[in-house]
Design a protein around this motif. Sequence first.
Motif, PDB file in Angstrom:
ATOM      1  N   ASN A   2       0.829  -1.199   0.000  1.00 49.56           N
ATOM      2  CA  ASN A   2       0.000   0.000   0.000  1.00 49.56           C
ATOM      3  C   ASN A   2       0.869   1.258   0.000  1.00 49.56           C
ATOM      4  OD1 ASN A   2      -2.330   1.440  -0.049  1.00 49.56           O
ATOM      5  ND2 ASN A   2      -2.726   1.290   2.143  1.00 49.56           N
ATOM      6  N   GLU A   3       1.990   1.218   0.723  1.00 49.48           N
ATOM      7  CA  GLU A   3       2.912   2.352   0.755  1.00 49.48           C
ATOM      8  C   GLU A   3       3.521   2.605  -0.619  1.00 49.48           C
ATOM      9  OE1 GLU A   3       5.882   2.021   3.782  1.00 49.48           O
ATOM     10  OE2 GLU A   3       4.402   1.472   5.300  1.00 49.48           O
ATOM     11  N   ARG A   4       3.872   1.551  -1.317  1.00 44.43           N
ATOM     12  CA  ARG A   4       4.450   1.688  -2.657  1.00 44.43           C
ATOM     13  C   ARG A   4       3.445   2.290  -3.616  1.00 44.43           C
ATOM     14  NH1 ARG A   4       6.933  -3.693  -4.673  1.00 44.43           N
ATOM     15  NH2 ARG A   4       7.456  -2.307  -6.387  1.00 44.43           N
ATOM     16  N   LEU A   5       2.207   1.870  -3.523  1.00 47.86           N
ATOM     17  CA  LEU A   5       1.157   2.408  -4.381  1.00 47.86           C
ATOM     18  C   LEU A   5       0.944   3.892  -4.086  1.00 47.86           C
ATOM     19  CD1 LEU A   5      -0.934   1.889  -6.550  1.00 47.86           C
ATOM     20  CD2 LEU A   5      -2.518   1.169  -4.772  1.00 47.86           C
ATOM     21  N   THR A   6       0.913   4.251  -2.823  1.00 48.40           N
ATOM     22  CA  THR A   6       0.762   5.653  -2.437  1.00 48.40           C
ATOM     23  C   THR A   6       1.933   6.477  -2.939  1.00 48.40           C
ATOM     24  OG1 THR A   6      -0.444   4.974  -0.445  1.00 48.40           O
ATOM     25  CG2 THR A   6       0.450   7.210  -0.471  1.00 48.40           C
ATOM     26  N   GLU A   7       3.137   5.950  -2.811  1.00 46.56           N
ATOM     27  CA  GLU A   7       4.326   6.666  -3.305  1.00 46.56           C
ATOM     28  C   GLU A   7       4.252   6.878  -4.812  1.00 46.56           C
ATOM     29  OE1 GLU A   7       9.136   6.083  -3.752  1.00 46.56           O
ATOM     30  OE2 GLU A   7       8.099   4.932  -2.209  1.00 46.56           O
ATOM     31  N   LEU A   8       3.826   5.873  -5.542  1.00 44.72           N
ATOM     32  CA  LEU A   8       3.694   6.008  -6.996  1.00 44.72           C
ATOM     33  C   LEU A   8       2.632   7.033  -7.364  1.00 44.72           C
ATOM     34  CD1 LEU A   8       3.984   2.289  -8.152  1.00 44.72           C
ATOM     35  CD2 LEU A   8       5.652   4.113  -8.509  1.00 44.72           C
ATOM     36  N   GLU A   9       1.531   7.044  -6.631  1.00 45.04           N
ATOM     37  CA  GLU A   9       0.480   8.030  -6.895  1.00 45.04           C
ATOM     38  C   GLU A   9       0.983   9.448  -6.639  1.00 45.04           C
ATOM     39  OE1 GLU A   9      -2.643   6.636  -4.343  1.00 45.04           O
ATOM     40  OE2 GLU A   9      -3.544   5.412  -5.939  1.00 45.04           O
ATOM     41  N   VAL A  10       1.767   9.631  -5.594  1.00 43.58           N
ATOM     42  CA  VAL A  10       2.342  10.942  -5.289  1.00 43.58           C
ATOM     43  C   VAL A  10       3.298  11.358  -6.399  1.00 43.58           C
ATOM     44  CG1 VAL A  10       3.869  12.188  -3.698  1.00 43.58           C
ATOM     45  CG2 VAL A  10       2.026  10.757  -2.802  1.00 43.58           C
ATOM     46  N   ARG A  11       4.123  10.451  -6.840  1.00 45.91           N
ATOM     47  CA  ARG A  11       5.071  10.758  -7.925  1.00 45.91           C
ATOM     48  C   ARG A  11       4.344  11.157  -9.209  1.00 45.91           C
ATOM     49  NH1 ARG A  11      10.156   6.555  -7.983  1.00 45.91           N
ATOM     50  NH2 ARG A  11      10.946   7.061  -5.923  1.00 45.91           N
ATOM     51  N   VAL A  12       3.302  10.411  -9.560  1.00 48.05           N
ATOM     52  CA  VAL A  12       2.543  10.720 -10.771  1.00 48.05           C
ATOM     53  C   VAL A  12       1.886  12.090 -10.647  1.00 48.05           C
ATOM     54  CG1 VAL A  12       0.524  10.063 -12.132  1.00 48.05           C
ATOM     55  CG2 VAL A  12       2.198   8.339 -11.491  1.00 48.05           C
ATOM     56  N   ALA A  13       1.335  12.383  -9.485  1.00 47.68           N
ATOM     57  CA  ALA A  13       0.704  13.690  -9.271  1.00 47.68           C
ATOM     58  C   ALA A  13       1.744  14.803  -9.399  1.00 47.68           C
ATOM     59  CB  ALA A  13       0.035  13.731  -7.903  1.00 47.68           C
ATOM     60  N   PHE A  14       2.920  14.602  -8.827  1.00 47.54           N
ATOM     61  CA  PHE A  14       3.985  15.598  -8.921  1.00 47.54           C
ATOM     62  C   PHE A  14       4.431  15.778 -10.373  1.00 47.54           C
ATOM     63  CE2 PHE A  14       8.555  16.649  -8.926  1.00 47.54           C
ATOM     64  CZ  PHE A  14       8.493  17.876  -8.282  1.00 47.54           C
ATOM     65  N   GLN A  15       4.576  14.684 -11.104  1.00 49.13           N
ATOM     66  CA  GLN A  15       4.987  14.767 -12.506  1.00 49.13           C
ATOM     67  C   GLN A  15       3.920  15.464 -13.346  1.00 49.13           C
ATOM     68  OE1 GLN A  15       5.962  10.725 -13.592  1.00 49.13           O
ATOM     69  NE2 GLN A  15       7.984  10.836 -12.657  1.00 49.13           N
ATOM     70  N   ASP A  16       2.657  15.195 -13.075  1.00 46.48           N
ATOM     71  CA  ASP A  16       1.586  15.881 -13.803  1.00 46.48           C
ATOM     72  C   ASP A  16       1.651  17.388 -13.572  1.00 46.48           C
ATOM     73  OD1 ASP A  16       0.572  13.587 -14.950  1.00 46.48           O
ATOM     74  OD2 ASP A  16      -1.068  13.351 -13.488  1.00 46.48           O
ATOM     75  N   LYS A  17       1.860  17.791 -12.328  1.00 40.66           N
ATOM     76  CA  LYS A  17       1.958  19.212 -12.008  1.00 40.66           C
ATOM     77  C   LYS A  17       3.171  19.837 -12.683  1.00 40.66           C
ATOM     78  CE  LYS A  17       1.276  23.055  -9.658  1.00 40.66           C
ATOM     79  NZ  LYS A  17       1.010  24.143 -10.553  1.00 40.66           N
ATOM     80  N   THR A  18       4.279  19.128 -12.661  1.00 38.71           N
ATOM     81  CA  THR A  18       5.494  19.635 -13.301  1.00 38.71           C
ATOM     82  C   THR A  18       5.289  19.790 -14.803  1.00 38.71           C
ATOM     83  OG1 THR A  18       6.868  18.580 -11.615  1.00 38.71           O
ATOM     84  CG2 THR A  18       7.963  19.209 -13.668  1.00 38.71           C
ATOM     85  N   LEU A  19       4.659  18.816 -15.436  1.00 39.00           N
ATOM     86  CA  LEU A  19       4.387  18.899 -16.875  1.00 39.00           C
ATOM     87  C   LEU A  19       3.468  20.066 -17.195  1.00 39.00           C
ATOM     88  CD1 LEU A  19       3.993  15.161 -17.910  1.00 39.00           C
ATOM     89  CD2 LEU A  19       5.767  16.752 -18.649  1.00 39.00           C
ATOM     90  N   GLN A  20       2.473  20.275 -16.382  1.00 39.35           N
ATOM     91  CA  GLN A  20       1.558  21.384 -16.594  1.00 39.35           C
ATOM     92  C   GLN A  20       2.299  22.721 -16.475  1.00 39.35           C
ATOM     93  OE1 GLN A  20      -1.650  21.494 -13.785  1.00 39.35           O
ATOM     94  NE2 GLN A  20      -2.743  23.115 -14.865  1.00 39.35           N
ATOM     95  N   ASP A  21       3.141  22.849 -15.451  1.00 41.84           N
ATOM     96  CA  ASP A  21       3.922  24.075 -15.273  1.00 41.84           C
ATOM     97  C   ASP A  21       4.855  24.320 -16.451  1.00 41.84           C
ATOM     98  OD1 ASP A  21       2.659  24.392 -12.838  1.00 41.84           O
ATOM     99  OD2 ASP A  21       4.373  23.696 -11.648  1.00 41.84           O
TER     100      ASP A  21
END
Length: 67
Positions: A2-21
Amino acid sequence: MNERLTELEVRVAFQDKTLQDLNEVVTRQQREIDRLTKELEAVKSRLSGLAPSMVIQQEDEKPPPHY
């Protein structure tokens, strides 16, 4: 697991924000490039109309005095 899944979701969210910026920056820069290109063309047009060319046609060029 569950921790790994949460970490991956956080990374994807961060990458999406970075791409948008980054996309916003690139879009802004392209608008600036377009504006500057138009301004440059306007300046070139004004300059070409201000003064006649200092270069004459080659066929109108007189030979130097030592010929």
